[in-house]
Write an enzyme that holds these catalytic residues in place. Structure first.
Site, short mmCIF file in Angstrom:
data_model
loop_
_atom_site.label_atom_id
_atom_site.label_comp_id
_atom_site.label_asym_id
_atom_site.label_seq_id
_atom_site.Cartn_x
_atom_site.Cartn_y
_atom_site.Cartn_z
CB ILE A 129 -5.61 1.33 -3.67
CG1 ILE A 129 -4.41 1.73 -4.53
CG2 ILE A 129 -6.10 2.52 -2.85
CD1 ILE A 129 -4.64 2.95 -5.40
CG ASP A 130 -10.53 -0.85 -2.30
OD1 ASP A 130 -10.54 0.34 -1.93
OD2 ASP A 130 -11.28 -1.31 -3.18
CB ILE A 131 -6.07 -5.23 0.09
CG1 ILE A 131 -7.21 -6.01 -0.59
CG2 ILE A 131 -5.37 -6.12 1.11
CD1 ILE A 131 -8.25 -6.56 0.34
CG ASP A 183 -8.07 -0.72 -5.85
OD1 ASP A 183 -7.49 -0.82 -6.96
OD2 ASP A 183 -7.55 -1.06 -4.79
#
Length: 396
Positions: A168-170, A140
């Protein structure tokens, strides 16, 4: 309703860390049967991330409810055989391997779809499936740097800082879940599965849409504005006597209300602040003038005044203050999920309602490999064969 809407769908989850597990947790919250495939002995990397809550990682607990766990060694031939059997009647398979890694194991889309044409196959990667950086790992904050997000954060003159939440991950997990659901709909029409691809790179660039559009239109790089926004003013945090308050005047009418609420109507009549464009051009003078007023008042007083005047605003809450707020209680998004030997464990539920209700499906995350035997038995493995695989190291 929401907790059963994907009932009957079997998901094979070959992901770890944040993006993929968030995606599959969303599907599990909606009723899908999610089988988390983990490495024997270690499992998902986040299982040992600090801090611990009871006997489990708080991060793992936040991302892996409503799943079962099977331990298969995908570097062992018989572990791969078991995985292919598991995928043979699955509806959805999701992995976060580096491009080429799944294919080298015989787990690529073409191979699995040939034996299971209805399979919805989702590949989550860092930089995407093609290009000079495709084979590289990505995380991320690394992708916040690469996509330029980090260049826009912080205050002018200060070093860039990462956005603290794993947006960004979520976000990639959300896009992957959306793509999978689109695949489910298309399969309902055509009877065939679909290849879905999501990447941290695409997500990061997607979050930068307005910045990219502005740069392409003007040729000017975005300024770092701290809590502010380039397109409107006042639209940022202001100091209070005992904290901070965010004031958001997105148009001229709302600016008039801000001035009324703060009893500084002279600012509304100042030609420098007559329009949003003028306020943006004279941002520093405007911020200084409003700050002179807000510094003298408690944050709660500022919020009360502005809300009475109809001006959008918010106190700056800590996590503890946010969780204690009656609005959050009314939202019902914080739910009980007894886990990790703790009856008081609470989690953030699915941020979505259908039919006016949130998902009530809340099963604790699984212990590592807790369902290996039962799942292999369901695939037709006999007890002695399962024991042989365990001794051989193919399973955990």
């Amino acid at each position: 309703m929401l907790g059963a809407i994907l009932s009957g769908l079997k998901v094979v989850d070959l992901t770890q860390n944040v993006a993929g597990p968030f995606c599959t947790q969303v599907l599990g919250d909606m009723g899908a049967t999610v089988i988390k495939v983990e490495r024997p002995g270690r499992g998902d990397d986040t299982r040992d991330w600090p801090p611990q809550h009871g006997d489990q990682s708080a991060t793992f607990l936040a991302l892996n409810r409503n799943k079962s766990s099977i331990c298969l060694d995908l570097d062992h031939p018989e572990g791969l055989v078991a995985l292919r059997r598991l995928a043979g009647d699955a509806d959805i398979l999701i992995h976060s391997m580096k491009p080429g890694s799944a294919e080298s194991r015989g787990l690529g889309h073409a191979k699995l779809a040939a034996s299971n044409p209805r399979l919805i196959y989702c590949a989550i990667s860092a930089f995407g499936q093609a290009g000079p950086l495709a084979a590289l790992p990505g995380y991320d904050p690394l992708m916040q740097a690469f996509t330029g997000i980090m260049s826009t954060t912080g205050n002018e003159g200060d070093d860039p800082v990462r956005v603290a939440v794993s947006l960004i991950d979520i976000g990639t997990g959300m896009w992957a879940a959306l793509g999978v659901l689109a695949g489910v709909i298309e399969r309902g029409r055509s009877g065939r599965g679909m290849l879905v691809e999501a990447s941290l790179l695409d997500t990061g660039i997607g979050w930068m849409s307005v910045f990219v559009a502005t740069y392409l239109a003007t040729g000017k790089l975005p300024r770092k504005l701290g809590s502010g926004m380039a397109m409107a003013a006042p639209y940022q945090l202001f100091p209070a006597r005992d904290g901070h308050v965010f004031i958001a005047a997105g148009n001229d009418g709302l600016f008039q209300r801000v001035c009324a609420g703060l009893d500084c109507r002279e600012l509304a009549g100042d030609v420098r602040f007559a329009t949003n464009a003028a306020r943006v051009a004279n941002r520093e003078a405007l911020v200084a003038a409003i700050s002179t007023v807000t510094r003298q008042l408690p944050a709660a007083d500022i919020v009360a005044r502005l809300r009475t005047a109809g001006a959008p605003c918010s106190e700056l809450n800590s996590v503890a203050q946010m969780l204690a707020h009656p609005q959050v209680e009314a939202a019902g998004i914080i739910a009980d999920l007894p886990a990790a030997e703790r009856e008081d464990h609470r989690i953030v539920a699915l941020p979505l309602k259908l039919g006016g209700e949130r998902s009530a499906r809340l099963e604790p995350p699984p212990a590592l490999g807790a369902d290996t035997v039962s799942l292999l038995s369901g695939l037709g493995y006999a007890a002695d064969e399962i024991e042989r695989l365990r001794i051989a190291g193919a399973i955990g």
